[in-house]
Design a protein around this motif. Structure first.
Motif: not given
Length: 508
Positions: A156-162, A193-203
């Motif tokens: 998953r992606p990680l936003e700013t933080g620790e 692109v193929e396995q993580h479409p939510d990440f691609v759509a959001n970022y």
């Protein structure tokens, strides 16, 4: 026989009889009868218990031991954090560990690693700066985004933080990417692109091109990437993408030529590998060939075409008046005199397409034909004829070359022989001939002048004979000439005797 044991205030003891556990002893003094009693003491400043055979003791005396010990037992899919006052200890899976109660505050927190490897935020703050076994920490800066990978697979992606993650039985890593670089080199973009479409759509902005499409990506109005057909690329959100269909027309419009070719140098570097660029100067014209076939004539200016799926070639022709020098041509005249000639021809291209289709090398063709014409014109004339009428050579060559070039769209404006260079001995002979001719002409002129002078003198004498006044004027003229050559003259008597006296002086 009595045995006495003393437990210090900062200690705790375990009483054994013949190696059998009996009880836990608090600080104080204890006396027992018999020789087989023994006490194992533990320093409470070291809160973790290091008891031999702890597993066996817990099996038989769990209730009594748990009054004094915090027992931490983790399964294969569990981990734990134990707080010992202001300090934390991590417990990895499949471990049994114990900590003394009462001397300092202790508490345990268990985590199911199958549900999540991430530590909650409140624990991340509390364990900040502590070295804990089995835990990896990551710090994502405010201008970054992190991608969490577990066993090299994107999670998953990680936003700013620790962040902190358990990494005891699997590899956990985070790859940080700058948000201010709009075209990141994301690993395994196809998988994202193929396995993580939510990440691609959001970022991300995704670009996926067909066979006859190219794309130009811009960020804040500046070109940052050019994508060829059938490519796929991820950009951060905020990137503008222009998709261009090149199936019917590969030529770039004027606005794209100005942006990609005439714009910023770094943009030209990006586009150079994808474009065929042709610059046609003023007073020139270009020819465009696509897949070896002629397509169009190009006016002056900058032109560019997409290279994908086609072969492009352009040639530029100068439409201005041009000159061609044919120098150092050694030729024999009709009377076998060796000559060296230099020729200049002026021409211009009227029909570039006709010239290109008919001739592979225009200057070389003109040079050869001018050579042939010059040899033919000189070889048909004697040296005297050549020297008397060089214009005839020019006319002959002009007519010959004009007919040769008319079918190729080339106009000959002028042809002229600049120099006719003679051998040294021929020059000497011609110099003597000219010298003799000039000497003879000088003799004729001299005799003609002498005859004219004599005739003039005779006519003057006749005039003076018949006219005394004219004679007197002649005398005065003679006197004037003499006066010009002497400093002073004194006349005594009348003017009648002056000429007589002068004649007498001259005789003496």
């Amino acid at each position: 026989m009595w045995k006495t044991f003393y437990i210090k205030p900062n200690e705790i003891g375990i009483l054994y009889h013949r190696s059998d556990f009996k009880k836990v002893l608090q600080p104080g003094t204890y006396t027992y009868f018999g020789r087989h009693w023994q006490v194992q003491t533990y320093d409470l400043n070291q809160p973790e218990v290091k008891i031999e055979n702890l597993e066996l003791l817990l099996r038989n005396h769990a209730s009594e031991l748990q009054e004094h010990l915090l027992i931490v037992r983790t399964a294969f899919n569990q981990a734990a954090l134990v707080r010992l006052g202001q300090t934390w200890v991590s417990v990895t899976p499949n471990q049994l560990r114990a900590f003394w109660r009462g001397f300092i505050e202790v508490e345990a927190h268990f985590f199911n690693l199958e549900e999540s490897l991430e530590l909650p935020a409140e624990f991340v703050r509390q364990v900040r700066g502590m070295a804990l076994s089995g835990i990896k920490r990551f710090h994502i800066l405010e201008y970054e985004i992190g991608l969490l990978y577990v066993q090299n697979n994107f999670s998953r992606p990680l936003e700013t933080g620790e962040y902190a993650f358990w990494s005891v039985d699997r590899d956990v890593s985070v790859r940080s990417f700058s948000r201010i670089i709009p075209n990141p080199e994301l690993p395994l973009e196809e998988i994202l692109v193929e396995q993580h479409p939510d990440f691609v759509a959001n970022y991300c902005e995704i670009v996926q091109l067909q066979n006859q499409q190219v794309a130009i990506a811009r960020y804040q109005g500046k070109v940052i990437a050019i994508l060829p057909p059938t490519s796929r690329k991820l950009f951060w959100r905020g990137v503008e993408v222009e998709v261009i269909d090149i199936s019917s027309d590969a030529k770039l419009p004027t606005r794209l030529v100005a942006e990609l070719v005439s714009g910023l140098p770094e943009v030209l570097v990006l586009s150079r590998n994808y474009l065929h660029i042709c610059e046609v100067p003023a007073q020139h014209i270009g020819l465009l060939y696509v897949n070896q076939e002629f397509q169009a004539q190009l006016p002056s200016g900058k032109h560019a075409w997409w290279l994908f799926g086609r072969s492009l070639r352009t040639e530029v022709f100068d439409l201005r008046y041009s000159t061609l020098e044919v120098s150092g041509q050694d030729i024999l005249s009709k009377d076998k005199v060796p000559l060296r000639l230099n020729l200049t021809a002026g021409y211009r291209i009227l029909d570039p397409l006709l010239a290109k289709n008919g001739l592979s090398d225009i200057p070389n063709y003109l040079y050869k034909e001018l050579q042939f014409a010059l040899r033919g014109a000189v070889g048909e004339r004697t040296l005297d004829a050549l020297l008397e009428d060089k214009g005839a050579i020019d006319s002959s060559i002009f007519e010959y070359i004009r007919q040769k070039t008319a079918d190729y769209g080339i106009e000959i404006d002028s042809v002229g022989v600049k120099d006719i260079i003679l051998p040294g001995e021929i020059k000497t002979i011609l110099s003597k001939v000219v010298e003799a001719e000039k000497a003879a002409q000088a003799n004729v002129i001299r005799r003609r002048e002498e005859t004219a002078a004599t005739r003039s003198m005779l006519n003057t004498a006749k005039v003076m004979e018949d006219n005394p006044v004219a004679l007197r004027l002649k005398e005065l003229e003679v006197l004037e000439r003499i006066a010009e050559k002497i400093e002073k003259i004194q006349v005594n008597g009348s003017l009648d005797s002056i000429l007589t006296e002068l004649i007498r002086i001259n005789r003496s």
